[in-house]
Design an enzyme around this catalytic site. Sequence first.
Site, short mmCIF file in Angstrom:
data_model
loop_
_atom_site.label_atom_id
_atom_site.label_comp_id
_atom_site.label_asym_id
_atom_site.label_seq_id
_atom_site.Cartn_x
_atom_site.Cartn_y
_atom_site.Cartn_z
CE1 TYR A 117 -3.28 -2.09 5.92
CE2 TYR A 117 -2.98 0.16 5.14
CZ TYR A 117 -3.23 -1.17 4.88
OH TYR A 117 -3.42 -1.59 3.59
CB THR A 149 -0.89 0.01 1.26
OG1 THR A 149 -1.48 1.30 1.43
CG2 THR A 149 -0.11 -0.29 2.52
#
Length: 318
Positions: free
Chosen positions: A147, A124
């Site tokens: 995250y 990501t």
Amino acid sequence: MNILITGIAGFIGSHLGEELLAQSDVNVIGIDQGVANEPHKFRNIENLLQHKRFQFYDLDLLSDDFLPLLNDIQVIYHLAGIPGVRSSWGDEFETYLLHNGLVTQKLLEACRRLPIDKFIYISTSSVYGEKTGKVSEDMMPIPLSPYGITKLTGEQLCRVYHHYFDVPVVVLRYFTVYGPRQRPDMAFHRFIKQLLLDEPLIVYGDGKQTRDFTYVKDCVKATASVATADHVIGETINIGGKERASVLDVITLLEQLLHKKAKITFVEKAKGEPVQTWANISKAEKLLNYEPTVSLKEGLKHEIEDLEKQYKREEGNS
């Protein structure tokens, strides 16, 4: 070609399965968990389940034995994991670490003993942190959230298994993917639903933060091409979209498409989210012949149509 996809019942995983099965020489094994108890996951894969070259297994990659499924697999796409910046703080961090870190290590450990052609890890743009201007893959990643840290951990595991055991890894960094089947917690899905119900739109911060928005069909075309691409082993590749926009720009487009005026409620800026993301996709253009084609307005139109169908279906079943 035999391909395994983890996270097949997710937003992007289900689209990727369909994209790969459009090729007549591809067989797909999909792994996910809890599909029977999550209607949106079942909806994502109900078309795949009818396909003769698709097999589905409901497994927990942390605790269940997945090794037999890896026999005769040439390519693995690892999309399974826990997404989301805002919920990764506090007690939930352990869950993120287990599913984004330990599961990745378990898969890589299995792959070091198998003759696979490629292990494609889906990462990501959150690993980059706050950057100015276009972001290229050689910039130092400095995640702003737990995250992002767990996804970067997965990347680093890929690198050491590639270095020491020649696991043929490829890392893809996605930039804000949107479109049909988007998760209910994601911004566009929330905004569309709130507009349809004439509810206030909840915006974190001032709404001026910008994102490089990537339509899901563009994203999965690039991702699927990695399976047969040359000279990509060991590479990290950005997958970005056709255009950037602010959150407020997106709301304006949604107002135009839905012929409604949004009522906006601004709340405190979320911790761990950068002010902007902007992908340099020159490496994807070179290695994958990648060229995103779907405009933001067109992509939002497709997502609205999909969600309207979903809500009508849910009303019919209630």
